[in-house]
Enzyme design. Structure first.
Site, short mmCIF file in Angstrom:
data_model
loop_
_atom_site.label_atom_id
_atom_site.label_comp_id
_atom_site.label_asym_id
_atom_site.label_seq_id
_atom_site.Cartn_x
_atom_site.Cartn_y
_atom_site.Cartn_z
N HIS A 292 20.23 -45.53 -14.39
CA HIS A 292 19.09 -46.10 -15.10
C HIS A 292 17.77 -45.43 -14.73
CE1 HIS A 292 21.90 -49.49 -15.91
NE2 HIS A 292 21.17 -49.61 -16.99
N PRO B 62 17.99 -28.09 4.97
CA PRO B 62 17.64 -28.70 3.69
C PRO B 62 17.31 -27.68 2.60
CG PRO B 62 15.78 -28.85 5.18
CD PRO B 62 16.91 -28.26 5.98
N TYR C 68 9.86 -22.83 -5.42
CA TYR C 68 9.94 -22.16 -4.12
C TYR C 68 8.90 -21.05 -4.10
CZ TYR C 68 14.54 -24.42 -4.09
OH TYR C 68 15.57 -25.33 -4.16
N TYR D 261 24.18 -23.41 -6.33
CA TYR D 261 23.01 -24.26 -6.12
C TYR D 261 23.33 -25.72 -6.43
CZ TYR D 261 17.99 -25.52 -6.50
OH TYR D 261 16.74 -26.07 -6.34
N LYS E 268 22.16 -29.89 0.23
CA LYS E 268 23.60 -30.09 0.32
C LYS E 268 24.01 -31.25 1.23
CE LYS E 268 24.59 -26.37 -2.12
NZ LYS E 268 24.99 -26.52 -3.53
#
Length: 383
Positions: free
Chosen positions: A69, A285, A193, A380, A289
């Site tokens: 939702h 991080p 990035y 990814y 994952k």
């Protein structure tokens, strides 16, 4: 506190709560013990990007109402560097998969409520001081608590990992991130990035009102050294706002240092104890994952425990480590690839120029090569 249950779970993060919910769905008695308070667990901001496999697990087991939702699909990321910016629509590359953005604290809140609705037993504010893997028991200030099986879901610094005689393999990447939460809307549509000679910077949406930022910081730095003004100035420089436009600013509501380390425990089981999530493998991080690995491992362990408890068949339990490690190492490999892509040398190392040129070539290949882009997209999002 009940002093015995069928499966005793240490830790009320995604790993422990998914495991507890899956076991309760099969009518198996469980007890979760957690060091923090319920409020702390439900407000602890961590990961927010869920892979399709994680969404599948949560959906198939009736744990996805909140994320279906309120979660948002995300299929684009961007890279900024000295040669400009380019976007990768990874939803149209590789297998065509996307992430679902749903803050971990919201997911944990959902999982706790569902676990309690399923008749699960959970105790907050309980510190485990000792673990007996052979007897599946733990020591707490309230006394000894045990089960037929014990699941260690208490993270890389928890006590359960220390109870497994492991061949630990790991690497300290020598990189520190300042992890930030800003009370401000996202400034870019995509995860971004930014590669800069001053260090890495990252922008990730969390909710319409809160944005996650990362800043590479000197090793040994302290969060209090970074005022709001210094943070926004560094983000503006590294994200090249003069070229791409300003950031939406707001109060910094969280700042903490994250040392990029990678660790894999082998085996991730010993006697009646089984490790899940960060207790089994710590991953940087850089590629989102960690929580996704935890959910995958919880599903595997739940199936194995159900087989052992309801059919007296422990073959899947015996194979738990062998089943998990290939996936863990694939995730580690891609995380390592991302670390190399995002972080250039700092300082005046003799080969700094060479390393920066290599990183620029990697980024250029990702910009131009569809084969490279498909590889990136598949790894990814996949887990």
């Amino acid at each position: 506190m009940a002093d015995h249950t069928t499966v005793l779970i240490v830790g009320a993060g995604p790993a422990g709560l998914v495991l507890g919910n899956l076991l309760r769905a099969e009518g198996i008695d469980t007890l979760v013990v957690e060091r923090a308070s319920r409020e702390q667990v439900q407000t602890r901001a961590r990961a927010g990007f869920l892979s399709p496999n994680s969404v599948r697990v949560l959906t198939e087991h009736g744990l996805a109402d909140g994320l279906l939702h309120k979660g948002r699909s995300h299929g684009v990321c961007a890279f900024r560097g000295e040669d400009g910016e380019f976007e990768l629509n990874y939803a149209e590359l590789g297998r065509g998969d996307v992430h679902t953005v749903y803050p971990q604290q919201d997911l944990v809140t959902d999982l706790i409520a569902e676990y309690l609705d399923r008749g699960g037993d959970i105790r907050f504010g309980v510190t485990v001081t000792g673990v007996d893997a052979a007897n599946a028991t733990v020591e707490t200030a309230e006394g000894v608590v045990g089960g037929r099986f014990l699941a260690g879901c208490d993270g890389s610094n928890g006590v359960t990992r220390a109870a497994v005689p492991v061949r630990g393999q790991g690497r300290d990447h020598g990189i520190t991130w300042l992890a930030l939460l800003a009370e401000a809307p996202q400034s870019m549509a995509a995860v971004t990035y930014a590669l800069h000679e001053d260090g890495f910077a990252g922008h990730m949406a969390r909710s319409p009102e809160v944005t996650r930022y990362y800043l590479q910081a000197p090793p040994g730095d302290a969060p209090e050294n970074w005022t709001d003004d210094r943070i926004w100035a560094a983000l503006a420089t590294r994200m090249r706002t003069g070229e791409f436009g300003p950031l939406r600013q707001g109060p910094i509501i969280e700042r903490r240092l994250v040392r990029l380390r990678s660790e894999v425990v082998d085996p991730i089981q010993h006697d009646r104890l089984f490790l899940v999530g960060d207790a089994a493998s710590l991953i940087s991080p850089s590629a989102a994952k960690g929580a996704n690995l935890a959910i995958m491992e919880a599903e595997l362990l739940a199936r194995a425990l159900v087989s052992a408890i309801t059919r007296d068949d422990e073959r899947a339990l015996s194979a738990y480590t062998r089943s998990c490690l290939p996936r863990i190492w694939r995730a580690q490999e891609f995380s390592h690839w991302m670390i190399d892509l995002l972080h250039g040398p700092t300082g005046t190392a003799s080969d700094a120029g060479f390393q920066r040129a290599l990183r620029r070539a990697r980024l250029d290949s990702l910009r131009r090569s569809q084969a490279h882009q498909n590889f990136f997209a598949e790894h990814y999002v996949g887990i």
